[in-house]
Scaffold this active site. Sequence first.
Site, PDB file in Angstrom:
ATOM      1  N   GLU A 131       0.823  -1.201   0.000  1.00 26.50           N
ATOM      2  CA  GLU A 131       0.000   0.000   0.000  1.00 26.50           C
ATOM      3  C   GLU A 131       0.867   1.266   0.000  1.00 26.50           C
ATOM      4  O   GLU A 131       0.528   2.266  -0.631  1.00 26.50           O
ATOM      5  CB  GLU A 131      -0.924   0.020   1.218  1.00 26.50           C
ATOM      6  N   THR A 184      -5.877   7.293  -5.822  1.00 28.44           N
ATOM      7  CA  THR A 184      -5.833   7.404  -4.365  1.00 28.44           C
ATOM      8  C   THR A 184      -4.937   8.557  -3.923  1.00 28.44           C
ATOM      9  O   THR A 184      -5.267   9.304  -2.995  1.00 28.44           O
ATOM     10  CB  THR A 184      -5.330   6.089  -3.749  1.00 28.44           C
TER      11      THR A 184
END
Length: 310
Positions: A131, A184
């Site tokens: 991530e 994101t």
Amino acid sequence: MGKKIKVFAPATVANVACGYDVLGFAIDSPGDEVVVELKDEPGVEIVAITGDGGKLPTDTTSNTAGVAMQQLIKKTDYEGGAKVWLHKKMPLGSGLGSSAASSAAGAFAMNQLLDKPFTSAELVPFAMEGERLACGAAHADNVAPALMGGFVLIRSYAPLDIVPIDTPESLYCTVIHPQIEVATKDARQILKKDIPLTDAVTQWGNVAGLIAGLYRKDYGLISRSLQDVVIEPVRSLLIPSFGEIKAASLKAGALGCGISGSGPSIFSLCQHQEVALEIAHIQAKIFADMGVTSETYTSAINQNGPIVMK
């Protein structure tokens, strides 16, 4: 277990309205598949990627699944390596934890092949490094539910403290993914760095109320708590007709409706499967009337996390 394994890891809904970076849950579909085969030579080799439209790198250090697997291997005495085939079964940039599903699948598969030296919770830090690569922040609200299944609270990041949350059996989720891409990194950059104390207090109360509602199976409390006064007012501007979608979903019986992760996907929690299916139909029609194609997914809360496939 042998030298080769195929694993599916599920998509996830992060934030869950009021729980920015601390709440998430897994859904049955979509998700990602990986095939991992051990090899004698050190190093992780990504042999091929399908379903990504040629967008994802096969360079191990630039791929979330590869990074997660490398981090895991470093913490073991395994001296060999692995070959990886990654099959993307979910849209990129959807707000459904695409990078997390790849990271979780890779870490879970490697752990299985090495005779499970780590628990599901212990795999989370490895997947979090994927991530970090994907969006610049090692958050766990996607990878934790992707690895552990169910509803998960990240109570703390320093030290990492992950708490599984009981979920009512009749709780269902509808997710709609419009064909709009929201990165994101971009969705994080537009957020306000400071928030008023009154908004913070409201948000804290909603997080506590949602957790209590889930444990008590109190659908009224769940519904009242699915309110986001911090993130949604900003990120919803990136999603066309978000307000109309939310209003129609609540009118149709949704307990709550909000942005899944950084968007553009939208989630709705419902008490009954029939309501969830009806909401999926309503949401898809609204986007279709705008000329926007979309995919809908309806499921109970996925309690399994990754599974080994035959």
